[in-house]
Motif scaffolding. Structure first.
Motif, PDB file in Angstrom:
ATOM      1  N   VAL A  13       2.696  -7.355  -7.135  1.00  0.00           N
ATOM      2  CA  VAL A  13       2.703  -5.897  -7.115  1.00  0.00           C
ATOM      3  C   VAL A  13       3.354  -5.340  -8.377  1.00  0.00           C
ATOM      4  CG1 VAL A  13       3.372  -3.850  -5.810  1.00  0.00           C
ATOM      5  CG2 VAL A  13       2.907  -5.974  -4.609  1.00  0.00           C
ATOM      6  N   PRO A  14       2.619  -4.533  -9.169  1.00  0.00           N
ATOM      7  CA  PRO A  14       3.237  -3.934 -10.355  1.00  0.00           C
ATOM      8  C   PRO A  14       4.505  -3.150 -10.036  1.00  0.00           C
ATOM      9  CG  PRO A  14       0.852  -3.626 -10.413  1.00  0.00           C
ATOM     10  CD  PRO A  14       1.185  -4.220  -9.068  1.00  0.00           C
ATOM     11  N   LEU A  15       4.567  -2.626  -8.816  1.00  0.00           N
ATOM     12  CA  LEU A  15       5.729  -1.856  -8.378  1.00  0.00           C
ATOM     13  C   LEU A  15       7.019  -2.660  -8.495  1.00  0.00           C
ATOM     14  CD1 LEU A  15       6.432   0.874  -6.972  1.00  0.00           C
ATOM     15  CD2 LEU A  15       6.119  -0.300  -4.788  1.00  0.00           C
ATOM     16  N   PHE A  16       6.929  -3.979  -8.299  1.00  0.00           N
ATOM     17  CA  PHE A  16       8.124  -4.826  -8.277  1.00  0.00           C
ATOM     18  C   PHE A  16       8.205  -5.790  -9.465  1.00  0.00           C
ATOM     19  CE2 PHE A  16       7.105  -4.258  -3.607  1.00  0.00           C
ATOM     20  CZ  PHE A  16       8.048  -3.277  -3.396  1.00  0.00           C
ATOM     21  N   ALA A  22      15.129 -13.251  -8.833  1.00  0.00           N
ATOM     22  CA  ALA A  22      16.145 -13.146  -7.783  1.00  0.00           C
ATOM     23  C   ALA A  22      16.067 -11.790  -7.091  1.00  0.00           C
ATOM     24  CB  ALA A  22      17.533 -13.360  -8.379  1.00  0.00           C
ATOM     25  N   GLU A  23      15.828 -10.736  -7.868  1.00  0.00           N
ATOM     26  CA  GLU A  23      15.704  -9.405  -7.280  1.00  0.00           C
ATOM     27  C   GLU A  23      14.445  -9.288  -6.429  1.00  0.00           C
ATOM     28  OE1 GLU A  23      18.044  -6.829 -10.752  1.00  0.00           O
ATOM     29  OE2 GLU A  23      15.879  -7.212 -10.902  1.00  0.00           O
ATOM     30  N   GLN A  24      13.349  -9.927  -6.872  1.00  0.00           N
ATOM     31  CA  GLN A  24      12.126  -9.944  -6.074  1.00  0.00           C
ATOM     32  C   GLN A  24      12.352 -10.656  -4.743  1.00  0.00           C
ATOM     33  OE1 GLN A  24       8.717 -11.392  -8.234  1.00  0.00           O
ATOM     34  NE2 GLN A  24       8.774  -9.741  -9.738  1.00  0.00           N
ATOM     35  N   PRO A  67     -14.575  18.439   7.831  1.00  0.00           N
ATOM     36  CA  PRO A  67     -14.823  19.063   9.135  1.00  0.00           C
ATOM     37  C   PRO A  67     -16.261  18.902   9.621  1.00  0.00           C
ATOM     38  CG  PRO A  67     -13.480  20.520   7.782  1.00  0.00           C
ATOM     39  CD  PRO A  67     -13.909  19.384   6.907  1.00  0.00           C
ATOM     40  N   ASN A  68     -17.220  18.789   8.674  1.00  0.00           N
ATOM     41  CA  ASN A  68     -18.619  18.619   9.073  1.00  0.00           C
ATOM     42  C   ASN A  68     -18.974  17.176   9.404  1.00  0.00           C
ATOM     43  OD1 ASN A  68     -18.678  17.371   6.579  1.00  0.00           O
ATOM     44  ND2 ASN A  68     -20.137  18.805   5.640  1.00  0.00           N
ATOM     45  N   GLY A  69     -17.955  16.298   9.366  1.00  0.00           N
ATOM     46  CA  GLY A  69     -18.180  14.897   9.711  1.00  0.00           C
ATOM     47  C   GLY A  69     -18.536  14.008   8.540  1.00  0.00           C
ATOM     48  N   HIS A  70     -18.701  14.589   7.357  1.00  0.00           N
ATOM     49  CA  HIS A  70     -19.043  13.792   6.179  1.00  0.00           C
ATOM     50  C   HIS A  70     -17.811  13.037   5.684  1.00  0.00           C
ATOM     51  CE1 HIS A  70     -20.821  12.590   2.375  1.00  0.00           C
ATOM     52  NE2 HIS A  70     -19.794  13.135   1.737  1.00  0.00           N
ATOM     53  N   GLU A  71     -17.981  11.738   5.441  1.00  0.00           N
ATOM     54  CA  GLU A  71     -16.879  10.913   4.954  1.00  0.00           C
ATOM     55  C   GLU A  71     -16.960  10.801   3.436  1.00  0.00           C
ATOM     56  OE1 GLU A  71     -14.741   6.596   5.865  1.00  0.00           O
ATOM     57  OE2 GLU A  71     -16.922   6.792   6.051  1.00  0.00           O
ATOM     58  N   GLN A  72     -15.863  11.124   2.774  1.00  0.00           N
ATOM     59  CA  GLN A  72     -15.785  11.019   1.323  1.00  0.00           C
ATOM     60  C   GLN A  72     -14.844   9.880   0.952  1.00  0.00           C
ATOM     61  OE1 GLN A  72     -17.192  12.891  -1.419  1.00  0.00           O
ATOM     62  NE2 GLN A  72     -16.288  11.163  -2.507  1.00  0.00           N
ATOM     63  N   LEU A  73     -15.383   8.877   0.280  1.00  0.00           N
ATOM     64  CA  LEU A  73     -14.555   7.776  -0.188  1.00  0.00           C
ATOM     65  C   LEU A  73     -13.692   8.255  -1.346  1.00  0.00           C
ATOM     66  CD1 LEU A  73     -13.825   4.735  -0.169  1.00  0.00           C
ATOM     67  CD2 LEU A  73     -15.746   4.381  -1.746  1.00  0.00           C
ATOM     68  N   LEU A  74     -12.389   8.040  -1.249  1.00  0.00           N
ATOM     69  CA  LEU A  74     -11.457   8.468  -2.295  1.00  0.00           C
ATOM     70  C   LEU A  74     -11.154   7.352  -3.275  1.00  0.00           C
ATOM     71  CD1 LEU A  74      -8.931  10.510  -0.107  1.00  0.00           C
ATOM     72  CD2 LEU A  74     -10.931  11.349  -1.369  1.00  0.00           C
ATOM     73  N   ARG A  75     -10.866   6.167  -2.759  1.00  0.00           N
ATOM     74  CA  ARG A  75     -10.597   5.023  -3.619  1.00  0.00           C
ATOM     75  C   ARG A  75     -10.566   3.764  -2.759  1.00  0.00           C
ATOM     76  NH1 ARG A  75      -5.803   7.768  -2.986  1.00  0.00           N
ATOM     77  NH2 ARG A  75      -4.019   6.569  -2.181  1.00  0.00           N
ATOM     78  N   VAL A  76     -10.576   2.630  -3.422  1.00  0.00           N
ATOM     79  CA  VAL A  76     -10.466   1.340  -2.750  1.00  0.00           C
ATOM     80  C   VAL A  76      -9.251   0.618  -3.317  1.00  0.00           C
ATOM     81  CG1 VAL A  76     -11.536  -0.913  -2.392  1.00  0.00           C
ATOM     82  CG2 VAL A  76     -12.935   1.148  -2.262  1.00  0.00           C
ATOM     83  N   LEU A  77      -8.365   0.196  -2.438  1.00  0.00           N
ATOM     84  CA  LEU A  77      -7.155  -0.504  -2.860  1.00  0.00           C
ATOM     85  C   LEU A  77      -7.430  -1.999  -2.968  1.00  0.00           C
ATOM     86  CD1 LEU A  77      -4.463   1.230  -0.617  1.00  0.00           C
ATOM     87  CD2 LEU A  77      -5.334   1.949  -2.846  1.00  0.00           C
ATOM     88  N   GLU A  78      -6.975  -2.596  -4.044  1.00  0.00           N
ATOM     89  CA  GLU A  78      -7.103  -4.027  -4.296  1.00  0.00           C
ATOM     90  C   GLU A  78      -5.734  -4.684  -4.088  1.00  0.00           C
ATOM     91  OE1 GLU A  78      -9.966  -5.401  -5.062  1.00  0.00           O
ATOM     92  OE2 GLU A  78     -11.212  -3.668  -5.623  1.00  0.00           O
ATOM     93  N   PRO A  79      -5.687  -6.029  -4.065  1.00  0.00           N
ATOM     94  CA  PRO A  79      -4.387  -6.694  -3.948  1.00  0.00           C
ATOM     95  C   PRO A  79      -3.400  -6.200  -5.005  1.00  0.00           C
ATOM     96  CG  PRO A  79      -6.130  -8.284  -3.611  1.00  0.00           C
ATOM     97  CD  PRO A  79      -6.805  -7.003  -4.018  1.00  0.00           C
ATOM     98  N   GLY A  80      -2.191  -5.866  -4.552  1.00  0.00           N
ATOM     99  CA  GLY A  80      -1.165  -5.322  -5.438  1.00  0.00           C
ATOM    100  C   GLY A  80      -1.025  -3.820  -5.334  1.00  0.00           C
ATOM    101  N   ASP A  81      -2.070  -3.122  -4.820  1.00  0.00           N
ATOM    102  CA  ASP A  81      -1.975  -1.678  -4.620  1.00  0.00           C
ATOM    103  C   ASP A  81      -1.183  -1.370  -3.352  1.00  0.00           C
ATOM    104  OD1 ASP A  81      -3.489  -1.118  -6.880  1.00  0.00           O
ATOM    105  OD2 ASP A  81      -5.376  -1.106  -5.776  1.00  0.00           O
TER     106      ASP A  81
END
Length: 230
Positions: A13-16, A22-24, A67-81
């Motif tokens: 994970v880039p976050l860490f 040792a900190e990880q 509200p009209n039931g349409h699904e909008q894909l925002l993004r896809v998370l990969e390993p590390g996200d």
């Protein structure tokens, strides 16, 4: 077993990644494994989310249901996200869906534990801010594309932006999602997406082989993305 899984999860994970080994290890001690099967919800709009989730294996679909039931894909998370940072920072509940795109393994960090870790390792907060800023920039670009570019330009821009490798006859890219998901991401329908791909093929810009797309005329496709194609 949980500890080894947590260590592996933290390491990707880039976050860490600004932390020492040792900190990880210290961070990994707070990780709890979560598994979901294909199609299972990870969170729903309005859920009381009190943990940060890091994708360890698999992919996660983030989408919004209109509200009209349409699904909008925002993004896809990969390993590390990761997801759940908004609830950690603001306490707001999610307004989107997170769904497993296949079998998924995640590492969960309770917000209370995460708060203590951020206090101990401030670099985590800085990297979280960078990631959220990058997402915001990407969202703003997508909004601009959806409001100013036609479907043809959006599709061309999407193809040009995919990782490419040299292949006989041009540049080869692989669609990372099903065509229906790409259509949702680009704000169009699967039928329109297929028609535009067929038009690109007829114009000699690409050759489609399942999920593999050979870009035979990169310059022409870039012109289509910029809206300057003849």
């Amino acid at each position: 077993m949980i500890h080894r899984s947590g260590t592996s999860c933290v390491g990707i994970v880039p976050l860490f990644q600004g932390l020492s080994p040792a900190e990880q290890e210290t961070v990994a001690a707070h990780a709890r494994p979560i598994r979901r099967k294909r199609g299972e919800a990870i969170h729903r709009p309005g859920d009381d989310v009190s943990h940060l989730l890091v994708v360890h294996r698999g992919r996660v679909r983030i989408s919004h249901l209109a509200p009209n039931g349409h699904e909008q894909l925002l993004r896809v998370l990969e390993p590390g996200d990761f997801i759940g940072e908004t609830a950690f920072v603001t306490g707001a509940r999610p307004d989107d869906w997170a769904t497993a795109l296949g079998d998924v393994e995640l590492c969960s960090f309770d917000h209370a534990d995460l708060g203590a870790l951020v206090t101990q390792f401030p670099d985590i907060a800085v990297r979280m801010l960078r990631t959220v800023t990058t997402r915001l920039d990407a969202a703003e670009r997508l909004i601009a594309d959806l409001t100013s570019a036609d479907v043809e330009a959006r599709l061309a821009g999407y193809l040009v932006g995919l990782p490419a490798r040299r292949d006989a006859g041009g540049l080869l890219v692989t669609l990372p999602l099903a065509k229906k998901d790409i259509a949702s991401l680009l704000g169009t329908t699967p039928e329109t997406l297929s028609r535009k791909l067929a038009a690109f093929t007829e114009a000699g810009l690409v050759t489609v082989r399942g999920r593999d797309v050979l870009i035979t005329d990169p310059t022409g496709l870039e012109a289509a993305a910029a809206g300057t194609a003849p």
